[in-house]
Motif scaffolding. Structure first.
Motif, PDB file in Angstrom:
ATOM      1  N   ASP A 158       0.863  -1.176   0.000  1.00 54.04           N
ATOM      2  CA  ASP A 158       0.000   0.000   0.000  1.00 54.04           C
ATOM      3  C   ASP A 158       0.903   1.230   0.000  1.00 54.04           C
ATOM      4  OD1 ASP A 158      -1.726   2.169   0.740  1.00 54.04           O
ATOM      5  OD2 ASP A 158      -3.142   0.709   1.537  1.00 54.04           O
ATOM      6  N   LEU A 159       0.663   2.166  -0.901  1.00 53.86           N
ATOM      7  CA  LEU A 159       1.530   3.346  -0.991  1.00 53.86           C
ATOM      8  C   LEU A 159       1.471   4.195   0.274  1.00 53.86           C
ATOM      9  CD1 LEU A 159       1.107   4.547  -4.687  1.00 53.86           C
ATOM     10  CD2 LEU A 159       2.727   2.915  -3.706  1.00 53.86           C
ATOM     11  N   ALA A 160       0.483   3.967   1.115  1.00 52.45           N
ATOM     12  CA  ALA A 160       0.411   4.676   2.395  1.00 52.45           C
ATOM     13  C   ALA A 160       1.380   4.096   3.415  1.00 52.45           C
ATOM     14  CB  ALA A 160      -1.013   4.625   2.945  1.00 52.45           C
ATOM     15  N   ASP A 161       1.915   2.923   3.141  1.00 55.93           N
ATOM     16  CA  ASP A 161       2.890   2.271   4.016  1.00 55.93           C
ATOM     17  C   ASP A 161       4.271   2.863   3.724  1.00 55.93           C
ATOM     18  OD1 ASP A 161       4.605   0.652   5.431  1.00 55.93           O
ATOM     19  OD2 ASP A 161       4.042  -1.213   4.415  1.00 55.93           O
ATOM     20  N   GLN A 162       4.603   3.948   4.391  1.00 59.50           N
ATOM     21  CA  GLN A 162       5.822   4.691   4.081  1.00 59.50           C
ATOM     22  C   GLN A 162       7.092   3.865   4.258  1.00 59.50           C
ATOM     23  OE1 GLN A 162       6.010   7.847   2.744  1.00 59.50           O
ATOM     24  NE2 GLN A 162       3.797   7.593   2.521  1.00 59.50           N
ATOM     25  N   GLU A 163       7.170   3.086   5.321  1.00 61.20           N
ATOM     26  CA  GLU A 163       8.372   2.301   5.567  1.00 61.20           C
ATOM     27  C   GLU A 163       8.506   1.176   4.552  1.00 61.20           C
ATOM     28  OE1 GLU A 163      11.939   1.211   6.794  1.00 61.20           O
ATOM     29  OE2 GLU A 163      10.866   3.039   7.376  1.00 61.20           O
ATOM     30  N   GLY A 164       7.380   0.501   4.253  1.00 62.54           N
ATOM     31  CA  GLY A 164       7.423  -0.550   3.246  1.00 62.54           C
ATOM     32  C   GLY A 164       7.795  -0.004   1.882  1.00 62.54           C
ATOM     33  N   LEU A 165       7.267   1.162   1.554  1.00 64.48           N
ATOM     34  CA  LEU A 165       7.576   1.810   0.285  1.00 64.48           C
ATOM     35  C   LEU A 165       9.048   2.193   0.218  1.00 64.48           C
ATOM     36  CD1 LEU A 165       6.500   2.984  -2.390  1.00 64.48           C
ATOM     37  CD2 LEU A 165       5.946   5.087  -1.151  1.00 64.48           C
ATOM     38  N   ARG A 166       9.552   2.722   1.309  1.00 59.26           N
ATOM     39  CA  ARG A 166      10.963   3.128   1.360  1.00 59.26           C
ATOM     40  C   ARG A 166      11.880   1.923   1.119  1.00 59.26           C
ATOM     41  NH1 ARG A 166      13.157   7.631   3.411  1.00 59.26           N
ATOM     42  NH2 ARG A 166      11.127   8.216   4.264  1.00 59.26           N
ATOM     43  N   GLN A 167      11.568   0.818   1.776  1.00 56.32           N
ATOM     44  CA  GLN A 167      12.389  -0.383   1.617  1.00 56.32           C
ATOM     45  C   GLN A 167      12.336  -0.912   0.190  1.00 56.32           C
ATOM     46  OE1 GLN A 167      11.249  -3.279   4.577  1.00 56.32           O
ATOM     47  NE2 GLN A 167      11.672  -1.908   6.302  1.00 56.32           N
ATOM     48  N   ALA A 168      11.143  -0.882  -0.405  1.00 55.67           N
ATOM     49  CA  ALA A 168      10.991  -1.376  -1.773  1.00 55.67           C
ATOM     50  C   ALA A 168      11.777  -0.509  -2.756  1.00 55.67           C
ATOM     51  CB  ALA A 168       9.508  -1.403  -2.154  1.00 55.67           C
ATOM     52  N   ILE A 169      11.694   0.792  -2.606  1.00 54.31           N
ATOM     53  CA  ILE A 169      12.421   1.699  -3.497  1.00 54.31           C
ATOM     54  C   ILE A 169      13.919   1.485  -3.378  1.00 54.31           C
ATOM     55  CG2 ILE A 169      13.024   4.139  -3.865  1.00 54.31           C
ATOM     56  CD1 ILE A 169      10.078   4.807  -3.269  1.00 54.31           C
ATOM     57  N   ALA A 170      14.418   1.375  -2.152  1.00 54.80           N
ATOM     58  CA  ALA A 170      15.858   1.232  -1.921  1.00 54.80           C
ATOM     59  C   ALA A 170      16.421  -0.052  -2.524  1.00 54.80           C
ATOM     60  CB  ALA A 170      16.143   1.281  -0.424  1.00 54.80           C
ATOM     61  N   ALA A 171      15.569  -1.046  -2.738  1.00 58.38           N
ATOM     62  CA  ALA A 171      16.023  -2.345  -3.243  1.00 58.38           C
ATOM     63  C   ALA A 171      16.023  -2.421  -4.765  1.00 58.38           C
ATOM     64  CB  ALA A 171      15.146  -3.457  -2.671  1.00 58.38           C
ATOM     65  N   HIS A 172      15.707  -1.319  -5.444  1.00 58.39           N
ATOM     66  CA  HIS A 172      15.607  -1.335  -6.897  1.00 58.39           C
ATOM     67  C   HIS A 172      16.486  -0.263  -7.527  1.00 58.39           C
ATOM     68  CE1 HIS A 172      12.081  -3.683  -5.729  1.00 58.39           C
ATOM     69  NE2 HIS A 172      12.100  -4.183  -6.949  1.00 58.39           N
ATOM     70  N   ASP A 173      16.695  -0.403  -8.832  1.00 60.71           N
ATOM     71  CA  ASP A 173      17.528   0.544  -9.582  1.00 60.71           C
ATOM     72  C   ASP A 173      16.712   1.628 -10.269  1.00 60.71           C
ATOM     73  OD1 ASP A 173      20.228  -0.896  -9.392  1.00 60.71           O
ATOM     74  OD2 ASP A 173      18.921  -2.468 -10.206  1.00 60.71           O
ATOM     75  N   LEU A 174      15.438   1.340 -10.497  1.00 60.22           N
ATOM     76  CA  LEU A 174      14.566   2.287 -11.190  1.00 60.22           C
ATOM     77  C   LEU A 174      13.143   2.103 -10.679  1.00 60.22           C
ATOM     78  CD1 LEU A 174      13.940   4.339 -13.526  1.00 60.22           C
ATOM     79  CD2 LEU A 174      13.619   2.337 -15.017  1.00 60.22           C
ATOM     80  N   VAL A 175      12.469   3.223 -10.414  1.00 58.82           N
ATOM     81  CA  VAL A 175      11.066   3.201 -10.022  1.00 58.82           C
ATOM     82  C   VAL A 175      10.248   3.804 -11.154  1.00 58.82           C
ATOM     83  CG1 VAL A 175       9.337   4.198  -8.468  1.00 58.82           C
ATOM     84  CG2 VAL A 175      11.469   3.271  -7.539  1.00 58.82           C
ATOM     85  N   ILE A 176       9.170   3.102 -11.544  1.00 60.62           N
ATOM     86  CA  ILE A 176       8.227   3.631 -12.531  1.00 60.62           C
ATOM     87  C   ILE A 176       6.888   3.795 -11.829  1.00 60.62           C
ATOM     88  CG2 ILE A 176       7.167   3.346 -14.790  1.00 60.62           C
ATOM     89  CD1 ILE A 176       9.454   1.523 -15.575  1.00 60.62           C
ATOM     90  N   HIS A 177       6.466   5.035 -11.666  1.00 58.86           N
ATOM     91  CA  HIS A 177       5.269   5.380 -10.885  1.00 58.86           C
ATOM     92  C   HIS A 177       4.071   5.491 -11.833  1.00 58.86           C
ATOM     93  CE1 HIS A 177       2.585   7.041  -8.084  1.00 58.86           C
ATOM     94  NE2 HIS A 177       3.194   8.146  -7.731  1.00 58.86           N
ATOM     95  N   CYS A 178       3.158   4.519 -11.717  1.00 59.41           N
ATOM     96  CA  CYS A 178       1.958   4.497 -12.564  1.00 59.41           C
ATOM     97  C   CYS A 178       0.676   4.611 -11.747  1.00 59.41           C
ATOM     98  CB  CYS A 178       1.904   3.188 -13.361  1.00 59.41           C
ATOM     99  SG  CYS A 178       3.338   2.855 -14.379  1.00 59.41           S
ATOM    100  N   ALA A 179       0.808   4.899 -10.461  1.00 58.21           N
ATOM    101  CA  ALA A 179      -0.345   4.862  -9.562  1.00 58.21           C
ATOM    102  C   ALA A 179      -1.052   6.214  -9.506  1.00 58.21           C
ATOM    103  CB  ALA A 179       0.092   4.419  -8.165  1.00 58.21           C
ATOM    104  N   GLY A 180      -1.861   6.499 -10.527  1.00 51.82           N
ATOM    105  CA  GLY A 180      -2.641   7.736 -10.544  1.00 51.82           C
ATOM    106  C   GLY A 180      -3.965   7.565  -9.840  1.00 51.82           C
ATOM    107  N   PRO A 181      -4.867   8.557  -9.948  1.00 50.68           N
ATOM    108  CA  PRO A 181      -4.680   9.834 -10.649  1.00 50.68           C
ATOM    109  C   PRO A 181      -3.661  10.725  -9.931  1.00 50.68           C
ATOM    110  CG  PRO A 181      -7.031   9.388 -10.232  1.00 50.68           C
ATOM    111  CD  PRO A 181      -6.238   8.438  -9.405  1.00 50.68           C
ATOM    112  N   PHE A 182      -2.814  11.397 -10.708  1.00 50.45           N
ATOM    113  CA  PHE A 182      -1.748  12.196 -10.117  1.00 50.45           C
ATOM    114  C   PHE A 182      -2.266  13.499  -9.525  1.00 50.45           C
ATOM    115  CE2 PHE A 182       0.648   9.089 -12.398  1.00 50.45           C
ATOM    116  CZ  PHE A 182       1.804   8.939 -11.645  1.00 50.45           C
ATOM    117  N   ARG A 183      -3.499  13.862  -9.815  1.00 54.51           N
ATOM    118  CA  ARG A 183      -4.098  15.017  -9.150  1.00 54.51           C
ATOM    119  C   ARG A 183      -4.162  14.781  -7.639  1.00 54.51           C
ATOM    120  NH1 ARG A 183      -7.688  19.066 -10.877  1.00 54.51           N
ATOM    121  NH2 ARG A 183      -6.474  18.879 -12.787  1.00 54.51           N
TER     122      ARG A 183
END
Length: 370
Positions: A57-82
């Motif tokens: 869940d993108l609201a899970d800040q710590e889980g999101l942080r760990q996932a991002i740190a473990a990758h070389d590239l993030v592609i953000h497709c989770a809209g709506p961006f408004r």
């Protein structure tokens, strides 16, 4: 060493389009996120061990942080961006992870661009607005500017068949975009226009043909002004069948503003639209057509440049636009630390190479205006 890509919102229609482009054009391993665990059907769709699922869940800040740190590239497709802030981009910069998104919102884009210096200092290449429009449309504009000695006007026109193969988030974005007047660059100055007004009929390639397009608030309306010395930048959008254009005009110009600003109303309209397009998609198709028209000077003569792009699915075309940029970032061919719109970072040579490798033909012509 194999690169690792994290696709946020990868289980949505656009995210699936990104993955469909990444698999044949890169050797990366891909992590797809969603709020719940993957279904058996989803797992069967990707028997390749290059793809894995992560319940996040993108609201899970710590889980999101760990996932991002473990990758070389993030592609953000989770809209709506408004409805999104730039916290994911900030986390990527913090962990020195390259970033791409398919954002299409003016406010989000302006906020993201303010992080350019931070990304440069961290050595992070971040490209925003990388879908089809904005995205591929921006590259068409850049290609046209480079064909001219001096550019006077940039006119981008977009047409989508029915739902475009997109999900509820994209339909919500349409209704969010028509809520407020917005600034446009006309004859060297900013003017305010109402959304979905000033209809023009544009000739698109077959099978789209002629259709109406209207003022539509997109971030390329101002990024192209910052990128190129044009006196006018016009961005207009329309749908097929034309009935939907007239219905959208009524909603943009006939409904009370508070109604369109109500979240429940937006969700209701998106649901109704999804039901309608599920029927009309059968004959309208779900494709997308782009047309770029630029005027200016070439060899001292007034010149018109035009280019067109079509694809049978708007959602897959959005994924393709992000996927080609991911391909070049992962291969090292595109490295430009900072936060950039597509036209300021992707060279035309690489764009043309990507189109050719995907067997997509960009039709264009440069003609003297008599």
């Amino acid at each position: 060493m194999t690169k690792r890509v994290l696709v946020l919102g990868g289980r949505g229609h656009v995210g699936q389009g990104v993955i469909a482009d990444l698999l044949p054009h890169t050797e990366t391993t891909i992590t797809i996120t969603g709020r719940t665990a993957a279904s058996r059907q989803e797992l069967q769709n990707y028997p390749d061990n290059r793809v894995q699922f992560l319940a996040l869940d993108l609201a899970d800040q710590e889980g999101l942080r760990q996932a991002i740190a473990a990758h070389d590239l993030v592609i953000h497709c989770a809209g709506p961006f408004r409805y999104r802030d730039v916290s994911i981009l900030k986390t990527c910069i913090e962990h020195q992870v390259n970033y791409i998104d398919v954002s299409d919102d003016r406010a989000f884009t302006k906020t993201a661009l303010q992080l350019r210096e931070a990304a440069q200092q961290a050595g992070v290449t971040a490209l925003i607005n990388t879908g089809v429009f904005p995205g591929i449309s921006n590259s068409l504009a850049r290609q046209g500017v480079e064909q001219l000695d001096q550019v006077q006007e940039i006119h981008l026109s977009y047409a989508v068949g029915g739902s475009g193969g997109a999900g509820p988030a994209v339909l919500q974005t349409t209704f969010l975009t028509i809520q407020h007047p917005f600034p446009v660059w006309v004859n060297g100055q900013w003017q305010t226009v109402k959304p979905y007004t000033d209809r023009q009929v544009i000739q698109f390639p077959a099978p789209f043909g002629k259709t109406g397009v209207y003022w539509f608030d997109m971030p390329e309306s101002f990024t192209l002004v910052e990128s190129f010395p044009a006196q006018t930048v016009t961005v207009k959008f329309g749908t097929i069948p034309d009935l939907y254009n007239h219905l959208t005009w009524i909603m943009a110009n006939g409904l009370p503003a508070p109604m369109l600003q109500n979240v429940q109303v937006i969700q209701f309209l998106s649901t109704v639209s999804r039901a309608m397009t599920s029927v009309t998609d059968r004959f309208s198709g779900i494709g997308v057509a782009l047309r770029a028209d630029l005027t200016g000077q070439k060899d001292g003569k007034p010149t018109h440049y035009w280019a067109t792009f079509t694809y049978p699915s708007a959602a897959l075309a959005t994924g393709l636009g992000a996927g080609l940029i991911a391909q070049f970032i992962l291969s090292g061919h595109l490295s430009k630390p900072g936060v950039w719109p597509v036209e300021q970072a992707l060279p035309t040579e690489l764009f043309a190479q990507a189109m050719k490798s995907r067997e997509i033909n960009i039709n264009y012509e440069l003609e003297t205006i008599s």
